[in-house]
Design an enzyme around this catalytic site. Structure first.
Site, PDB file in Angstrom:
ATOM      1  N   SER A 168     -26.296  19.090  33.913  1.00 42.84           N
ATOM      2  CA  SER A 168     -27.499  19.233  33.100  1.00 42.84           C
ATOM      3  C   SER A 168     -27.191  18.880  31.644  1.00 42.84           C
ATOM      4  O   SER A 168     -26.794  17.759  31.352  1.00 42.84           O
ATOM      5  CB  SER A 168     -28.065  20.648  33.263  1.00 42.84           C
ATOM      6  OG  SER A 168     -29.378  20.731  32.753  1.00 42.84           O
ATOM      7  N   ASP A 260     -36.399  17.707  41.241  1.00 44.45           N
ATOM      8  CA  ASP A 260     -35.946  17.982  39.887  1.00 44.45           C
ATOM      9  C   ASP A 260     -36.644  17.008  38.948  1.00 44.45           C
ATOM     10  O   ASP A 260     -36.626  15.795  39.179  1.00 44.45           O
ATOM     11  CB  ASP A 260     -34.426  17.795  39.828  1.00 44.45           C
ATOM     12  CG  ASP A 260     -33.832  18.080  38.457  1.00 44.45           C
ATOM     13  OD1 ASP A 260     -34.567  18.541  37.561  1.00 44.45           O
ATOM     14  OD2 ASP A 260     -32.623  17.832  38.291  1.00 44.45           O
ATOM     15  N   HIS A 290     -33.426  21.587  40.615  1.00 44.58           N
ATOM     16  CA  HIS A 290     -32.529  21.262  39.505  1.00 44.58           C
ATOM     17  C   HIS A 290     -31.207  22.023  39.579  1.00 44.58           C
ATOM     18  O   HIS A 290     -31.188  23.236  39.802  1.00 44.58           O
ATOM     19  CB  HIS A 290     -33.227  21.577  38.178  1.00 44.58           C
ATOM     20  CG  HIS A 290     -32.355  21.403  36.974  1.00 44.58           C
ATOM     21  ND1 HIS A 290     -31.933  20.174  36.545  1.00 44.58           N
ATOM     22  CD2 HIS A 290     -31.800  22.308  36.127  1.00 44.58           C
ATOM     23  CE1 HIS A 290     -31.178  20.315  35.478  1.00 44.58           C
ATOM     24  NE2 HIS A 290     -31.073  21.607  35.205  1.00 44.58           N
TER      25      HIS A 290
END
Length: 334
Positions: A168, A260, A290
């Site tokens: 991320s 996501d 995600h």
């Protein structure tokens, strides 16, 4: 897998265990958490290891250390597997919206990365926004990456290929450091591995798509924490997909998930690397949301995806070891 930006089917079809994971996750970290004071957000986020408890794999040696950084000390945690796969090291950066985590929130992820790849992992506790906005975290990581390349013995690690891994927001920081290493003459990065990276913050400037456990409101909030003004959203080290070039970057392996809102970033980045002649492996895992690493005990598909990702990272680092894969020399077969 073919590269595609087609939106996921609606209604979403979750992989086994994913709906239960989402419910448990949001019971700890509610969808509107980003509207709370940052200290309260951190308290909630840092309770996730209690909600999703994991143990470090046995046999690892784990040590904390402090290195000098550009603006003060940088904390790191070093994980050494009992039986190393060979010379080499991985530098890891967590995903936490640039704001929320610490060494403990992603401790077992880094530990499993070391155990599954067979390579030591150095987990960098970068400074957090909004107190330390861009480029503080980028610079913290670069200081550690340079130290790993120049003096790995300071970490109790033998010289060898250096790989970068981030999920991320941590993936964003690792791409930024690949770009810096290319443009500033080093250090040499053998490979990089990304999980659900965010690589285009500008598309969240006004609004963007919502997805389970990652809303457009969250993305706008954390972008505003990380950057000091809208112009920085276009900086190539913040939103590489907007203005960066990707030739000369190291080979990559990328794990994206179907459900996501950041899937587009992963797919676009993979295509841009391919267009630039960079070797890349992309997996878009169906039915997952995600950055599903916390779901690996609840969702068999998430566990398999994490295992495959670690295997891919380890394979890339082994391929960079000249002792195992010596460079071809013209005329050597004559």
């Amino acid at each position: 897998m073919p590269l595609t930006n087609d939106p996921p089917e609606v209604p979403a079809v979750y992989a086994q265990g994913m709906a239960e994971f989402i419910e448990k996750f949001t019971s700890t970290v509610p969808d509107d958490m980003y509207t709370l004071p940052i200290d309260e957000q951190r308290r909630l986020y840092r309770s996730l290891p209690t909600t999703f408890p994991y143990r470090r794999p046995p046999g690892l040696r784990v040590d904390d250390a402090v290195l000098p950084g550009p603006d003060g000390d940088v904390r790191v945690r070093v994980y050494r597997p009992a039986t190393p796969a060979g010379p080499g090291v991985l530098c890891y950066s967590r995903g936490d919206g640039f704001c929320l985590g610490d060494l403990d929130t992603h401790d077992t992820v880094a530990a499993e990365l070391a155990d599954r790849t067979g390579y030591p992992v150095v987990f960098v506790d970068v400074r957090s926004a909004p107190e330390h906005p861009f480029p503080a975290a980028v610079h913290d990581l670069r200081a550690v990456i340079e130290a790993l390349a120049e003096r790995p013995d300071r970490f109790g690690i033998a010289p060898g290929p250096l790989g970068l891994v981030g999920d991320s927001s941590g993936g964003n920081l690792m791409v930024a450091n690949c770009l810096l290493a290319r443009d500033r003459g080093g250090p040499d990065i053998a490979c990089h591995g990304l999980v659900s990276p965010v690589l285009d913050f500008f598309r969240w400037h006004d609004e963007g798509p919502d997805a389970p456990i990652l809303s457009s409101g969250e993305m706008r909030f954390y972008a505003s924490c990380y950057t000091r003004n809208p112009q920085e959203l276009l900086d190539p080290l913040v939103s590489p997909l907007r203005t960066a070039r990707f030739d000369g970057l190291p080979p990559a392996t990328i794990l994206a998930t179907e459900l996501d809102s950041l899937r587009q970033d992963a797919v676009d980045y993979a295509q841009r690397l391919i267009d630039a002649g960079v070797r890349v492996e992309l997996r878009v895992e169906p039915g997952l949301v995600h950055a599903p690493l916390r779901a690996r005990s609840m969702c068999p598909a998430a566990a398999r995806a994490w295992e495959d990702f670690c295997s891919s990272v380890g394979r890339l680092l082994r391929q960079a070891d000249p002792a195992l894969h010596p460079p071809l020399v013209a005329g050597a077969a004559d």
